[in-house]
Design a protein around this motif. Structure first.
Motif, short mmCIF file in Angstrom:
data_model
loop_
_atom_site.label_atom_id
_atom_site.label_comp_id
_atom_site.label_asym_id
_atom_site.label_seq_id
_atom_site.Cartn_x
_atom_site.Cartn_y
_atom_site.Cartn_z
N PRO A 184 -136.75 36.57 58.81
CA PRO A 184 -137.93 36.55 59.57
C PRO A 184 -138.55 35.37 59.19
N ALA A 185 -139.22 34.71 60.26
CA ALA A 185 -140.13 33.58 59.81
C ALA A 185 -141.44 34.05 59.76
N VAL A 186 -141.86 35.12 59.27
CA VAL A 186 -143.15 35.73 59.48
C VAL A 186 -144.17 34.93 58.94
N GLU A 187 -143.91 34.00 58.21
CA GLU A 187 -145.01 33.18 57.24
C GLU A 187 -145.58 32.37 58.36
N ALA A 188 -144.98 32.12 59.53
CA ALA A 188 -145.63 31.50 60.66
C ALA A 188 -145.74 32.42 61.72
N THR A 258 -140.16 42.32 58.16
CA THR A 258 -139.82 42.69 59.67
C THR A 258 -140.87 43.93 59.92
N THR A 259 -141.12 43.83 61.32
CA THR A 259 -141.73 45.25 61.66
C THR A 259 -140.71 46.41 61.94
N PRO A 260 -141.21 47.71 62.09
CA PRO A 260 -140.16 48.61 62.59
C PRO A 260 -139.40 48.33 63.66
N SER A 261 -139.83 47.91 64.79
CA SER A 261 -139.42 47.66 65.99
C SER A 261 -138.41 46.41 65.88
N GLN A 262 -138.60 45.34 65.14
CA GLN A 262 -137.73 44.26 64.96
C GLN A 262 -136.64 44.70 63.96
N LEU A 263 -136.62 45.73 62.81
CA LEU A 263 -135.83 45.94 62.16
C LEU A 263 -134.82 47.02 63.02
N LYS A 264 -135.29 47.72 63.85
CA LYS A 264 -134.37 48.59 64.87
C LYS A 264 -133.89 47.68 65.66
N MET A 265 -134.30 46.81 66.28
CA MET A 265 -133.56 45.80 67.00
C MET A 265 -132.34 45.13 66.47
N PHE A 266 -132.57 44.67 65.14
CA PHE A 266 -131.58 43.87 64.33
C PHE A 266 -130.43 45.15 64.17
N LEU A 267 -130.70 46.17 63.71
CA LEU A 267 -129.96 47.07 63.01
C LEU A 267 -128.89 47.64 64.41
N THR A 268 -129.64 47.67 65.57
CA THR A 268 -128.55 48.03 66.37
C THR A 268 -127.68 46.84 67.27
N ARG A 269 -127.87 45.68 66.47
CA ARG A 269 -127.17 44.68 66.98
C ARG A 269 -125.69 44.78 66.55
N ASP A 281 -137.66 43.18 49.35
CA ASP A 281 -138.50 43.65 48.00
C ASP A 281 -139.59 44.22 48.77
N PRO A 282 -139.61 45.65 48.82
CA PRO A 282 -140.69 46.42 49.57
C PRO A 282 -141.92 46.07 49.12
N THR A 283 -142.09 45.70 47.89
CA THR A 283 -143.59 45.31 47.57
C THR A 283 -144.10 43.91 47.58
N GLN A 284 -143.33 43.38 48.35
CA GLN A 284 -143.69 41.96 48.25
C GLN A 284 -143.65 41.38 50.05
N THR A 285 -144.39 42.27 50.68
CA THR A 285 -144.35 41.80 52.31
C THR A 285 -145.55 40.66 52.45
N ASP A 286 -145.29 39.93 53.40
CA ASP A 286 -145.96 38.83 53.92
C ASP A 286 -146.45 39.36 55.35
N LEU A 287 -146.41 40.44 55.59
CA LEU A 287 -147.00 40.88 57.04
C LEU A 287 -148.36 40.96 57.16
N PRO A 288 -149.06 40.75 58.25
CA PRO A 288 -150.57 41.02 58.10
C PRO A 288 -151.05 42.23 57.90
N PRO A 289 -152.30 42.33 57.28
CA PRO A 289 -152.65 43.69 56.79
C PRO A 289 -152.80 44.65 57.66
N GLY A 290 -152.25 45.99 57.48
CA GLY A 290 -152.33 47.05 58.28
C GLY A 290 -151.10 47.26 59.19
N THR A 291 -150.07 46.04 58.90
CA THR A 291 -148.84 46.24 59.81
C THR A 291 -147.76 46.83 58.57
N PRO A 292 -147.17 47.98 59.40
CA PRO A 292 -146.13 48.54 58.53
C PRO A 292 -144.83 47.74 58.43
N SER A 293 -144.24 47.99 57.32
CA SER A 293 -142.99 47.15 57.07
C SER A 293 -141.77 47.71 57.59
#
Length: 358
Positions: A184-188, A258-269, A281-293
């Motif tokens: 995921p290119a979430v840094e941008a 990734t967000t839950p919907s993104q990872l679900k999309m990927f797994l179902t490919r 690494d579940p401890t190092q997420t770059d997602l916006p605050p409040g966004t679940p991993s």
């Protein structure tokens, strides 16, 4: 010096125990003096490293080593480490500090069932890759056994590197038709319009670690050739939507972003004949605050689903520079006291006179 030859063995033979008033000891001899010199290392640096990590004393004399310690288990472990390293050298592998540390972690390369580590090595075009910790060995086994594997743990534990190695091995053995590597290119925020260049130039920096791993296992010409003929595809996560990935070895790196919907999309490919590996690494997420991993969400949802492998790494599996382990320990050790300090710090009212002071 005399001694019986151990035909077909590793070349390490017990000669006799040291005469010692206390503790345990062992004296071992190697067949090949040239290999023995490399095993010991320049200025015996490899023997010194073993002494640092195990409570033993090692003295070399020609092609022999004398090992002494208070515990027979420690002495036997040191001998097993030397045997494993000597065997690696006899097979043409190169050893250095990393390999010595890996052998120490594995206590001579035993898996706990009498198997040798080399039985679980991964062969790529450029090198033979061997597990350097018990969890890495469990990971290689899971990659062979399961169609879907989650690898969780801190940076430097080999999650992505070993997955790419296994993917290259599968491609070499014609067990899959292509490799698909994604991040995921979430840094941008996956909104890359503000970056200069075309789309490839925008996303390539986020995919660079995957290119680096491939080039460590395949000659440069082969990497580019296989990308051009479609056998290897490296693309951001957003490019996976709407596709079915059949007969492929698929890796999603940095899945904690990734967000839950993104990872679900990927797994179902996942299509027929495919393998899929999710690392992060579940401890190092770059997602916006409040966004679940999506990674944490998937691990919780799929923990009990049959046919899925989950391997968890820890600080003891880090195979980068030794400082990386200490840095992670320092950050993790200081996180809780800092949070506790924040909770205990008195909060000022927004309208108080103290809050108005300059």
């Amino acid at each position: 010096m005399g001694g019986r030859h151990n035909r077909g063995g590793s070349g390490l033979k017990t000669v006799s125990p040291l005469d010692s008033p206390r503790g345990a000891s062992r004296r071992v001899r190697f067949d090949d003096n040239a290999v023995c010199a490399v095993l010991f290392g320049q200025h015996h640096v490899n023997l010194a490293r073993i002494e640092q990590k195990l409570p033993v004393t090692i003295v070399s004399r020609g092609n022999e080593v004398f090992i002494q310690g208070d515990s027979d288990a420690d002495v036997q472990a040191a001998a097993a480490v030397l045997e494993d390293l000597y065997g690696q050298l006899r097979r043409g592998l190169v050893i250095g500090r990393d390999e010595v540390d890996a052998a120490l972690r594995m206590r001579g390369g035993e898996t706990g069932t009498g198997e040798r580590l080399e039985h679980h090595a991964v062969r790529t075009d450029r090198k033979l890759i061997v597990a350097r910790s018990a969890n890495q060995l469990a990971y290689l086994r899971a990659l062979e056994r399961f169609d879907l594997v989650f690898a969780l743990g801190p940076a430097g534990t080999g999650k992505t590197y070993l997955a790419v190695a296994m993917a290259v091995a599968f491609l070499r053995q014609h067990r899959v038709e292509r490799l698909v590597l994604s991040r995921p290119a979430v840094e941008a925020g996956e909104r890359l319009g503000f970056l200069p260049g075309d789309m490839k130039e925008k996303v390539d920096p986020y995919l660079r670690p995957l290119y680096d791993a491939l080039r460590d296992m395949l000659p440069e010409g082969k990497v580019q050739l296989r990308i051009e003929n479609g056998q290897i595809e490296i693309a951001p996560l957003a490019y996976m939507r709407g596709r079915t990935l059949a007969n492929a070895f698929v890796i999603l790196d940095e899945a904690q972003n990734t967000t839950p919907s993104q990872l679900k999309m990927f797994l179902t490919r996942m299509g027929e004949g495919s393998r899929m590996v999710i690392t992060g690494d579940p401890t190092q997420t770059d997602l916006p605050p409040g966004t679940p991993s999506g990674l944490a969400d998937a691990v919780e949802r799929l923990a009990d689903v049959p046919g899925i492998g989950m391997v968890r790494f820890d600080r003891g599996d880090i195979v980068r520079h030794p400082l990386v382990t200490r840095i992670i320990e320092a950050y993790e050790g200081s996180e809780e006291p800092r949070q506790e300090q924040e909770r205990r710090r008195p909060r000022r009212a927004s309208g108080s006179s103290d809050g108005q002071r300059q």
